[in-house]
Design a protein around this motif. Structure first.
Motif, PDB file in Angstrom:
ATOM      1  N   SER A  21       0.843  -1.202   0.000  1.00  0.00           N
ATOM      2  CA  SER A  21       0.000   0.000   0.000  1.00  0.00           C
ATOM      3  C   SER A  21       0.879   1.254   0.000  1.00  0.00           C
ATOM      4  O   SER A  21       2.094   1.177   0.251  1.00  0.00           O
ATOM      5  N   TYR A  22       0.252   2.404  -0.245  1.00  0.00           N
ATOM      6  CA  TYR A  22       1.001   3.664  -0.171  1.00  0.00           C
ATOM      7  C   TYR A  22       1.572   3.862   1.233  1.00  0.00           C
ATOM      8  O   TYR A  22       2.711   4.286   1.396  1.00  0.00           O
ATOM      9  N   GLY A  23       0.780   3.521   2.247  1.00  0.00           N
ATOM     10  CA  GLY A  23       1.228   3.666   3.633  1.00  0.00           C
ATOM     11  C   GLY A  23       2.426   2.777   3.943  1.00  0.00           C
ATOM     12  O   GLY A  23       3.398   3.211   4.570  1.00  0.00           O
ATOM     13  N   ALA A  24       2.356   1.519   3.506  1.00  0.00           N
ATOM     14  CA  ALA A  24       3.465   0.588   3.733  1.00  0.00           C
ATOM     15  C   ALA A  24       4.710   1.037   2.965  1.00  0.00           C
ATOM     16  O   ALA A  24       5.833   0.944   3.469  1.00  0.00           O
ATOM     17  N   MET A  25       4.510   1.531   1.760  1.00  0.00           N
ATOM     18  CA  MET A  25       5.638   2.024   0.953  1.00  0.00           C
ATOM     19  C   MET A  25       6.292   3.210   1.650  1.00  0.00           C
ATOM     20  O   MET A  25       7.522   3.297   1.731  1.00  0.00           O
ATOM     21  N   SER A  26       5.475   4.106   2.182  1.00  0.00           N
ATOM     22  CA  SER A  26       5.984   5.261   2.909  1.00  0.00           C
ATOM     23  C   SER A  26       6.821   4.812   4.108  1.00  0.00           C
ATOM     24  O   SER A  26       7.926   5.325   4.332  1.00  0.00           O
ATOM     25  N   GLN A  27       6.317   3.853   4.849  1.00  0.00           N
ATOM     26  CA  GLN A  27       7.024   3.314   6.016  1.00  0.00           C
ATOM     27  C   GLN A  27       8.367   2.713   5.596  1.00  0.00           C
ATOM     28  O   GLN A  27       9.398   2.978   6.197  1.00  0.00           O
ATOM     29  N   LYS A  28       8.354   1.903   4.538  1.00  0.00           N
ATOM     30  CA  LYS A  28       9.570   1.240   4.069  1.00  0.00           C
ATOM     31  C   LYS A  28      10.593   2.262   3.568  1.00  0.00           C
ATOM     32  O   LYS A  28      11.797   2.100   3.785  1.00  0.00           O
ATOM     33  N   LEU A  29      10.119   3.301   2.888  1.00  0.00           N
ATOM     34  CA  LEU A  29      11.041   4.342   2.415  1.00  0.00           C
ATOM     35  C   LEU A  29      11.693   5.062   3.591  1.00  0.00           C
ATOM     36  O   LEU A  29      12.886   5.367   3.549  1.00  0.00           O
ATOM     37  N   MET A  36       9.141   9.615   2.642  1.00  0.00           N
ATOM     38  CA  MET A  36       8.221  10.151   1.631  1.00  0.00           C
ATOM     39  C   MET A  36       6.816   9.781   2.115  1.00  0.00           C
ATOM     40  O   MET A  36       6.548   8.608   2.352  1.00  0.00           O
ATOM     41  N   ASP A  37       5.963  10.786   2.286  1.00  0.00           N
ATOM     42  CA  ASP A  37       4.626  10.454   2.774  1.00  0.00           C
ATOM     43  C   ASP A  37       3.805   9.790   1.662  1.00  0.00           C
ATOM     44  O   ASP A  37       4.142   9.863   0.484  1.00  0.00           O
ATOM     45  N   LYS A  38       2.721   9.132   2.077  1.00  0.00           N
ATOM     46  CA  LYS A  38       1.957   8.343   1.106  1.00  0.00           C
ATOM     47  C   LYS A  38       1.332   9.199   0.017  1.00  0.00           C
ATOM     48  O   LYS A  38       1.211   8.752  -1.122  1.00  0.00           O
ATOM     49  N   SER A  39       0.973  10.445   0.327  1.00  0.00           N
ATOM     50  CA  SER A  39       0.407  11.288  -0.731  1.00  0.00           C
ATOM     51  C   SER A  39       1.468  11.647  -1.777  1.00  0.00           C
ATOM     52  O   SER A  39       1.164  11.769  -2.961  1.00  0.00           O
ATOM     53  N   SER A  40       2.720  11.762  -1.355  1.00  0.00           N
ATOM     54  CA  SER A  40       3.804  12.027  -2.315  1.00  0.00           C
ATOM     55  C   SER A  40       4.024  10.836  -3.236  1.00  0.00           C
ATOM     56  O   SER A  40       4.284  11.000  -4.427  1.00  0.00           O
ATOM     57  N   GLN A  42       1.714   8.653  -4.055  1.00  0.00           N
ATOM     58  CA  GLN A  42       0.557   8.637  -4.959  1.00  0.00           C
ATOM     59  C   GLN A  42       0.733   9.682  -6.060  1.00  0.00           C
ATOM     60  O   GLN A  42       0.475   9.410  -7.232  1.00  0.00           O
ATOM     61  N   LYS A  43       1.202  10.877  -5.714  1.00  0.00           N
ATOM     62  CA  LYS A  43       1.423  11.937  -6.706  1.00  0.00           C
ATOM     63  C   LYS A  43       2.540  11.556  -7.678  1.00  0.00           C
ATOM     64  O   LYS A  43       2.480  11.892  -8.854  1.00  0.00           O
ATOM     65  N   LEU A  44       3.553  10.851  -7.170  1.00  0.00           N
ATOM     66  CA  LEU A  44       4.653  10.396  -8.010  1.00  0.00           C
ATOM     67  C   LEU A  44       4.133   9.411  -9.058  1.00  0.00           C
ATOM     68  O   LEU A  44       4.483   9.475 -10.220  1.00  0.00           O
ATOM     69  N   ARG A  50       1.867  15.172 -12.050  1.00  0.00           N
ATOM     70  CA  ARG A  50       2.608  14.123 -11.368  1.00  0.00           C
ATOM     71  C   ARG A  50       3.857  14.699 -10.721  1.00  0.00           C
ATOM     72  O   ARG A  50       4.501  15.577 -11.285  1.00  0.00           O
ATOM     73  N   ARG A  51       4.177  14.217  -9.522  1.00  0.00           N
ATOM     74  CA  ARG A  51       5.386  14.644  -8.821  1.00  0.00           C
ATOM     75  C   ARG A  51       6.604  14.122  -9.579  1.00  0.00           C
ATOM     76  O   ARG A  51       6.615  13.003 -10.040  1.00  0.00           O
ATOM     77  N   ARG A  52       7.615  14.971  -9.717  1.00  0.00           N
ATOM     78  CA  ARG A  52       8.855  14.570 -10.402  1.00  0.00           C
ATOM     79  C   ARG A  52       9.558  13.477  -9.604  1.00  0.00           C
ATOM     80  O   ARG A  52       9.480  13.430  -8.383  1.00  0.00           O
ATOM     81  N   ILE A  53      10.276  12.624 -10.298  1.00  0.00           N
ATOM     82  CA  ILE A  53      11.022  11.541  -9.670  1.00  0.00           C
ATOM     83  C   ILE A  53      12.505  11.881  -9.767  1.00  0.00           C
ATOM     84  O   ILE A  53      13.042  12.026 -10.863  1.00  0.00           O
TER      85      ILE A  53
END
Length: 103
Positions: A21-29, A36-40, A42-44, A50-53
């Motif tokens: 999930s976005y939340g789990a990805m945020s935690q792992k990052l 990186m928060d989950k909304s970032s 999602q925007k990426l 879209r958020r730049r990478i």
């Protein structure tokens, strides 16, 4: 090499295939030192605009998804998709074996 839009789609597809999930990805990052928060995230992947990478994002995401940076930057081929699918199944089987073994 692929463009940023395709990279974002590739990241999303790998993340979703792994059930992260976005939340789990945020935690792992955060755990790998690249908060990186989950909304970032999602925007990426899907934001409008879209958020730049950046390079640091790619390096951290490759760690979290356990995918070499080069694989993120290449267009997926039938072989890549197949091996990713097989790898996912093997990881799942390994997790099940650990549960049975009580690890």
């Amino acid at each position: 090499m692929i463009g940023e839009d395709k990279l974002a789609l590739r990241i999303a597809s790998i993340r979703e295939a792994r059930g992260i999930s976005y939340g789990a990805m945020s935690q792992k990052l955060s755990e790998v030192g690249h908060p990186m928060d989950k909304s970032s995230i999602q925007k990426l992947e899907k934001g409008e605009p879209r958020r730049r990478i950046c390079v640091d994002d790619v390096a951290a995401i490759s760690k979290v998804l356990d995918v070499p940076v080069a694989d993120l930057l290449e267009l997926p081929t039938e072989k890549t998709v197949l091996s990713s699918s097989v790898r996912e199944k093997l990881m799942h089987i390994g997790d099940e074996i650990k549960k049975i073994a009580g690890e």
